[in-house]
Write a protein that holds these residues in place. Structure first.
Motif, PDB file in Angstrom:
ATOM      1  N   TYR A 156      -4.431  26.860 -41.245  1.00 51.29           N
ATOM      2  CA  TYR A 156      -5.548  27.500 -40.549  1.00 51.29           C
ATOM      3  C   TYR A 156      -6.443  26.425 -39.926  1.00 51.29           C
ATOM      4  O   TYR A 156      -6.794  25.439 -40.574  1.00 51.29           O
ATOM      5  N   THR A 157      -6.825  26.622 -38.664  1.00 52.07           N
ATOM      6  CA  THR A 157      -7.637  25.667 -37.931  1.00 52.07           C
ATOM      7  C   THR A 157      -8.786  26.388 -37.250  1.00 52.07           C
ATOM      8  O   THR A 157      -8.563  27.351 -36.497  1.00 52.07           O
ATOM      9  N   LEU A 158     -10.001  25.932 -37.515  1.00 54.57           N
ATOM     10  CA  LEU A 158     -11.200  26.463 -36.869  1.00 54.57           C
ATOM     11  C   LEU A 158     -12.034  25.271 -36.418  1.00 54.57           C
ATOM     12  O   LEU A 158     -12.569  24.521 -37.249  1.00 54.57           O
ATOM     13  N   ILE A 159     -12.132  25.084 -35.116  1.00 49.84           N
ATOM     14  CA  ILE A 159     -12.823  23.929 -34.562  1.00 49.84           C
ATOM     15  C   ILE A 159     -14.223  24.280 -34.070  1.00 49.84           C
ATOM     16  O   ILE A 159     -15.144  23.467 -34.173  1.00 49.84           O
ATOM     17  N   ASP A 160     -14.426  25.498 -33.561  1.00 51.41           N
ATOM     18  CA  ASP A 160     -15.707  25.906 -32.981  1.00 51.41           C
ATOM     19  C   ASP A 160     -16.720  26.202 -34.085  1.00 51.41           C
ATOM     20  O   ASP A 160     -16.538  27.151 -34.851  1.00 51.41           O
ATOM     21  N   PRO A 161     -17.812  25.435 -34.191  1.00 50.25           N
ATOM     22  CA  PRO A 161     -18.819  25.717 -35.240  1.00 50.25           C
ATOM     23  C   PRO A 161     -19.494  27.074 -35.059  1.00 50.25           C
ATOM     24  O   PRO A 161     -19.915  27.683 -36.041  1.00 50.25           O
ATOM     25  N   ASP A 162     -19.598  27.548 -33.818  1.00 53.50           N
ATOM     26  CA  ASP A 162     -20.269  28.838 -33.579  1.00 53.50           C
ATOM     27  C   ASP A 162     -19.465  30.007 -34.130  1.00 53.50           C
ATOM     28  O   ASP A 162     -20.030  31.090 -34.365  1.00 53.50           O
ATOM     29  N   ALA A 163     -18.160  29.815 -34.296  1.00 60.57           N
ATOM     30  CA  ALA A 163     -17.321  30.902 -34.815  1.00 60.57           C
ATOM     31  C   ALA A 163     -17.188  30.857 -36.330  1.00 60.57           C
ATOM     32  O   ALA A 163     -16.520  31.728 -36.908  1.00 60.57           O
ATOM     33  N   LEU A 164     -17.825  29.879 -36.974  1.00 59.63           N
ATOM     34  CA  LEU A 164     -17.640  29.729 -38.417  1.00 59.63           C
ATOM     35  C   LEU A 164     -18.235  30.891 -39.190  1.00 59.63           C
ATOM     36  O   LEU A 164     -17.574  31.453 -40.080  1.00 59.63           O
ATOM     37  N   ALA A 165     -19.464  31.258 -38.883  1.00 59.74           N
ATOM     38  CA  ALA A 165     -20.136  32.315 -39.648  1.00 59.74           C
ATOM     39  C   ALA A 165     -19.381  33.631 -39.552  1.00 59.74           C
ATOM     40  O   ALA A 165     -19.156  34.316 -40.559  1.00 59.74           O
ATOM     41  N   GLY A 166     -18.978  34.023 -38.335  1.00 57.58           N
ATOM     42  CA  GLY A 166     -18.253  35.278 -38.179  1.00 57.58           C
ATOM     43  C   GLY A 166     -16.926  35.284 -38.907  1.00 57.58           C
ATOM     44  O   GLY A 166     -16.501  36.314 -39.440  1.00 57.58           O
ATOM     45  N   THR A 167     -16.246  34.146 -38.971  1.00 61.33           N
ATOM     46  CA  THR A 167     -14.961  34.068 -39.671  1.00 61.33           C
ATOM     47  C   THR A 167     -15.150  34.148 -41.176  1.00 61.33           C
ATOM     48  O   THR A 167     -14.408  34.845 -41.880  1.00 61.33           O
ATOM     49  N   LEU A 168     -16.152  33.425 -41.682  1.00 67.76           N
ATOM     50  CA  LEU A 168     -16.397  33.447 -43.119  1.00 67.76           C
ATOM     51  C   LEU A 168     -16.878  34.806 -43.596  1.00 67.76           C
ATOM     52  O   LEU A 168     -16.589  35.199 -44.738  1.00 67.76           O
ATOM     53  N   ASP A 169     -17.610  35.527 -42.766  1.00 64.48           N
ATOM     54  CA  ASP A 169     -18.126  36.830 -43.188  1.00 64.48           C
ATOM     55  C   ASP A 169     -17.013  37.784 -43.597  1.00 64.48           C
ATOM     56  O   ASP A 169     -17.219  38.683 -44.430  1.00 64.48           O
ATOM     57  N   ARG A 170     -15.824  37.607 -43.062  1.00 68.25           N
ATOM     58  CA  ARG A 170     -14.710  38.521 -43.357  1.00 68.25           C
ATOM     59  C   ARG A 170     -13.881  38.090 -44.564  1.00 68.25           C
ATOM     60  O   ARG A 170     -12.929  38.774 -44.946  1.00 68.25           O
ATOM     61  N   VAL A 171     -14.227  36.984 -45.173  1.00 64.24           N
ATOM     62  CA  VAL A 171     -13.452  36.469 -46.312  1.00 64.24           C
ATOM     63  C   VAL A 171     -13.799  37.256 -47.568  1.00 64.24           C
ATOM     64  O   VAL A 171     -14.979  37.437 -47.892  1.00 64.24           O
ATOM     65  N   PRO A 172     -12.807  37.753 -48.314  1.00 61.52           N
ATOM     66  CA  PRO A 172     -13.094  38.450 -49.586  1.00 61.52           C
ATOM     67  C   PRO A 172     -13.771  37.510 -50.579  1.00 61.52           C
ATOM     68  O   PRO A 172     -13.435  36.315 -50.651  1.00 61.52           O
ATOM     69  N   VAL A 173     -14.700  38.016 -51.336  1.00 58.92           N
ATOM     70  CA  VAL A 173     -15.458  37.170 -52.261  1.00 58.92           C
ATOM     71  C   VAL A 173     -14.556  36.588 -53.345  1.00 58.92           C
ATOM     72  O   VAL A 173     -14.824  35.493 -53.861  1.00 58.92           O
ATOM     73  N   ARG A 174     -13.492  37.298 -53.708  1.00 57.35           N
ATOM     74  CA  ARG A 174     -12.609  36.799 -54.752  1.00 57.35           C
ATOM     75  C   ARG A 174     -11.733  35.640 -54.282  1.00 57.35           C
ATOM     76  O   ARG A 174     -11.126  34.960 -55.101  1.00 57.35           O
ATOM     77  N   ARG A 175     -11.695  35.403 -52.957  1.00 58.94           N
ATOM     78  CA  ARG A 175     -10.888  34.309 -52.422  1.00 58.94           C
ATOM     79  C   ARG A 175     -11.744  33.288 -51.683  1.00 58.94           C
ATOM     80  O   ARG A 175     -11.237  32.524 -50.879  1.00 58.94           O
ATOM     81  N   ALA A 176     -13.036  33.294 -52.001  1.00 59.37           N
ATOM     82  CA  ALA A 176     -13.966  32.413 -51.291  1.00 59.37           C
ATOM     83  C   ALA A 176     -14.304  31.157 -52.076  1.00 59.37           C
ATOM     84  O   ALA A 176     -15.216  30.423 -51.680  1.00 59.37           O
ATOM     85  N   ALA A 177     -13.607  30.889 -53.179  1.00 56.31           N
ATOM     86  CA  ALA A 177     -13.841  29.682 -53.986  1.00 56.31           C
ATOM     87  C   ALA A 177     -15.300  29.548 -54.385  1.00 56.31           C
ATOM     88  O   ALA A 177     -15.880  28.461 -54.331  1.00 56.31           O
ATOM     89  N   LEU A 178     -15.912  30.662 -54.823  1.00 50.91           N
ATOM     90  CA  LEU A 178     -17.301  30.639 -55.268  1.00 50.91           C
ATOM     91  C   LEU A 178     -17.387  29.990 -56.646  1.00 50.91           C
ATOM     92  O   LEU A 178     -16.409  29.996 -57.404  1.00 50.91           O
ATOM     93  N   PRO A 179     -18.526  29.420 -57.000  1.00 54.00           N
ATOM     94  CA  PRO A 179     -18.639  28.713 -58.282  1.00 54.00           C
ATOM     95  C   PRO A 179     -18.445  29.642 -59.474  1.00 54.00           C
ATOM     96  O   PRO A 179     -18.844  30.815 -59.452  1.00 54.00           O
ATOM     97  N   ASP A 180     -17.819  29.099 -60.506  1.00 50.81           N
ATOM     98  CA  ASP A 180     -17.563  29.819 -61.768  1.00 50.81           C
ATOM     99  C   ASP A 180     -16.795  31.108 -61.474  1.00 50.81           C
ATOM    100  O   ASP A 180     -15.831  31.098 -60.728  1.00 50.81           O
ATOM    101  N   ASP A 181     -17.246  32.235 -62.050  1.00 53.03           N
ATOM    102  CA  ASP A 181     -16.585  33.520 -61.826  1.00 53.03           C
ATOM    103  C   ASP A 181     -17.415  34.424 -60.939  1.00 53.03           C
ATOM    104  O   ASP A 181     -17.319  35.663 -61.022  1.00 53.03           O
ATOM    105  N   ALA A 182     -18.234  33.822 -60.058  1.00 57.39           N
ATOM    106  CA  ALA A 182     -19.137  34.624 -59.212  1.00 57.39           C
ATOM    107  C   ALA A 182     -18.358  35.564 -58.303  1.00 57.39           C
ATOM    108  O   ALA A 182     -18.797  36.700 -58.054  1.00 57.39           O
TER     109      ALA A 182
END
Length: 474
Positions: A156-182
């Motif tokens: 996966y490649t994302l170069i445009d910083p302006d598209a980062l927020a919109g891409t991350l918003d769609r990521v499931p929380v269980r696959r977002a590498a959040l700290p501990d068991d958050a």
């Protein structure tokens, strides 16, 4: 800035597979207390036989009786991650290994050296393949986003910083590498994506999950600086391979030794240095045996180091069975490549003199390779002296100016039985040795025989007969 993340989903297993001679054989890592042993990881052959991580050891034996079992060691996994951080350091000056099973490096500054990202990515993958580590790679404007994307999809490649927020918003929380068991806790609360998590009141999120989650989200989206723990290469090399069985001959040690030497060469390349002395430590059940390896100059070529190490190992005596092999290198001086002429006519397969010298010393012994240095004694038998290969000052010292000398000097002069000799040049009178009892007084000539050979011979002063042959010119 653009950050590349290299995820290593099978780091513990790959660390073992790269040092076994038959990685296709069913193999599993085991862990847990003595009465509750279970499988920690399995290779493809073991998985095809029905073995799975978490399976009890008794059930695994019932499904595959010939599976090779190796104890899982967390220290081996962390040691391999540090080794890969050292490897990544050769591609970027900003490398972090603070997350388990992942290496993060700043990539944009390396594009000028290694080319655009597709070419740089292929280089990383090729080298990881040679090293024997399976991987997933992603590129993103923040290091934590690269970590998340590498877990979602390889490449996966994302170069445009302006598209980062919109891409991350769609990521499931269980696959977002959040700290501990958050991530799991948010999912149970009905929060499905990172966009939903960011929409929650910050005060409530902080009270329920602490400040770590809020700070993590800010760094993930690039809204706050991310002070990573930067990797600094150590000033020594220390790698170990546990054999898992007793070895009593040199041949069985060559495979793990070759892997260790290759790792040493990668480490030296990463720090742009060389090695002049290292130690092969043969570990026994009780104690160890050290086999030192010394070079005259710093080197880092893997083939040369392996050739020298193998010869030194074969000269060592294995008095007790070996259960582990360790490579230690503490003296790591700067590496200066041998300068070559732009129009060097040397054949492509020719071995440079420094490497040939080291190979000869390793195979024949340190005293079998030496230099010839001039001395101040004019007597031909004593005009040269033996010098060590590292005694450059002695060997480059200006020799006394003398007429031409024969290429082949006889050990002792012998009578020259030849007719029709012609004097080409001479005489050159040599008179010396009165101080040591071996006084000589000779007139040397260059003679040409009837067959066209050129000889170096002498006669008594004032005479031109009774020739004594002392050498032949080429």
């Amino acid at each position: 800035m653009l950050w590349a993340c290299i995820r290593l989903p099978h780091l513990a297993l790959d660390a073992v597979l790269r040092r076994v001679e038959d990685p296709a054989r069913p193999l599993a890592l085991v862990s847990g207390p003595a009465q509750l042993r279970s499988l920690h990881a399995v290779n493809d052959s073991a998985a095809d036989a029905g073995l799975r991580p978490g399976m009890r050891l008794t059930a695994a034996h019932a499904l595959c009786s010939d599976v090779a079992l190796i104890e899982h060691d967390d220290t081996t996994e962390s040691r391999c991650q540090r080794f890969l951080a050292a490897w990544a350091y050769r591609h970027s000056s900003l490398v972090s290994a603070q997350w388990s099973g992942a290496i993060v490096l700043e990539a944009s500054a390396s594009f000028r050296l290694f080319g655009p990202w597709p070419r740089f990515e292929r280089r990383l993958r090729d080298e990881l393949g040679v090293l024997g580590f399976r991987h997933r790679i992603a590129l993103a404007p923040t290091p934590r986003a690269a970590l998340v994307f590498a877990g979602l999809r390889d490449g996966y490649t994302l170069i445009d910083p302006d598209a980062l927020a919109g891409t991350l918003d769609r990521v499931p929380v269980r696959r977002a590498a959040l700290p501990d068991d958050a991530g799991e806790r948010l999912h149970r609360m009905g929060v499905r994506t990172l966009q939903d998590a960011r929409a929650l009141p910050r005060d409530g999120l902080r009270r329920r999950f602490g400040v770590d989650l809020s700070g993590h989200l800010d760094r993930l989206y690039g809204e706050a600086d991310d002070p990573l723990e930067w990797y600094q290469p150590p000033d020594h090399f220390d790698m170990r391979v546990e054999l898992g069985y007793e070895v009593e001959n040199h041949q069985a040690l060559l495979f793990p030794l070759r892997r260790l030497v290759r790792d040493l060469a990668v480490y030296l390349s990463a720090r742009d240095g060389g090695v002049q002395r290292f130690t092969m430590r043969l570990e026994h059940e009780q104690g160890h045996t050290d086999v030192p390896v010394g070079l005259l100059a710093a080197e880092r070529d893997a083939a040369l180091l392996m050739d020298i190490a193998r010869n030194r190992l074969e000269q060592a005596t294995i008095e007790r069975p070996v259960v582990g092999l360790r490579l230690l290198a503490k003296e790591l001086p700067p590496f200066v490549p041998v300068a070559r002429d732009l129009f060097d006519t040397r054949p492509s397969q020719a071995v440079p003199w420094p490497q040939l010298r080291e190979r000869l010393r390793a195979r024949l012994g340190d005293d079998a390779v030496y230099r010839i240095a001039p001395s101040g004694d004019p007597r031909p038998e004593r005009a040269w002296q033996r010098a060590g290969v590292d005694e450059d000052a002695l060997c480059v010292r200006d020799a006394p100016v003398r007429p031409a000398r024969p290429t082949w000097l006889l050990p002792q002069p012998v009578p020259l039985h030849a007719h029709g000799v012609r004097i080409v040049s001479g005489p050159e009178r040599l008179e010396s040795g009165w101080w040591d009892g071996d006084d000589v007084r000779r007139d040397y000539y260059v003679l040409e025989t009837a067959q066209g050979q050129r000889a170096w011979a002498y006669a008594d002063p004032g005479h031109r007969d009774g020739w004594m042959l002392h050498g032949w010119f080429a």
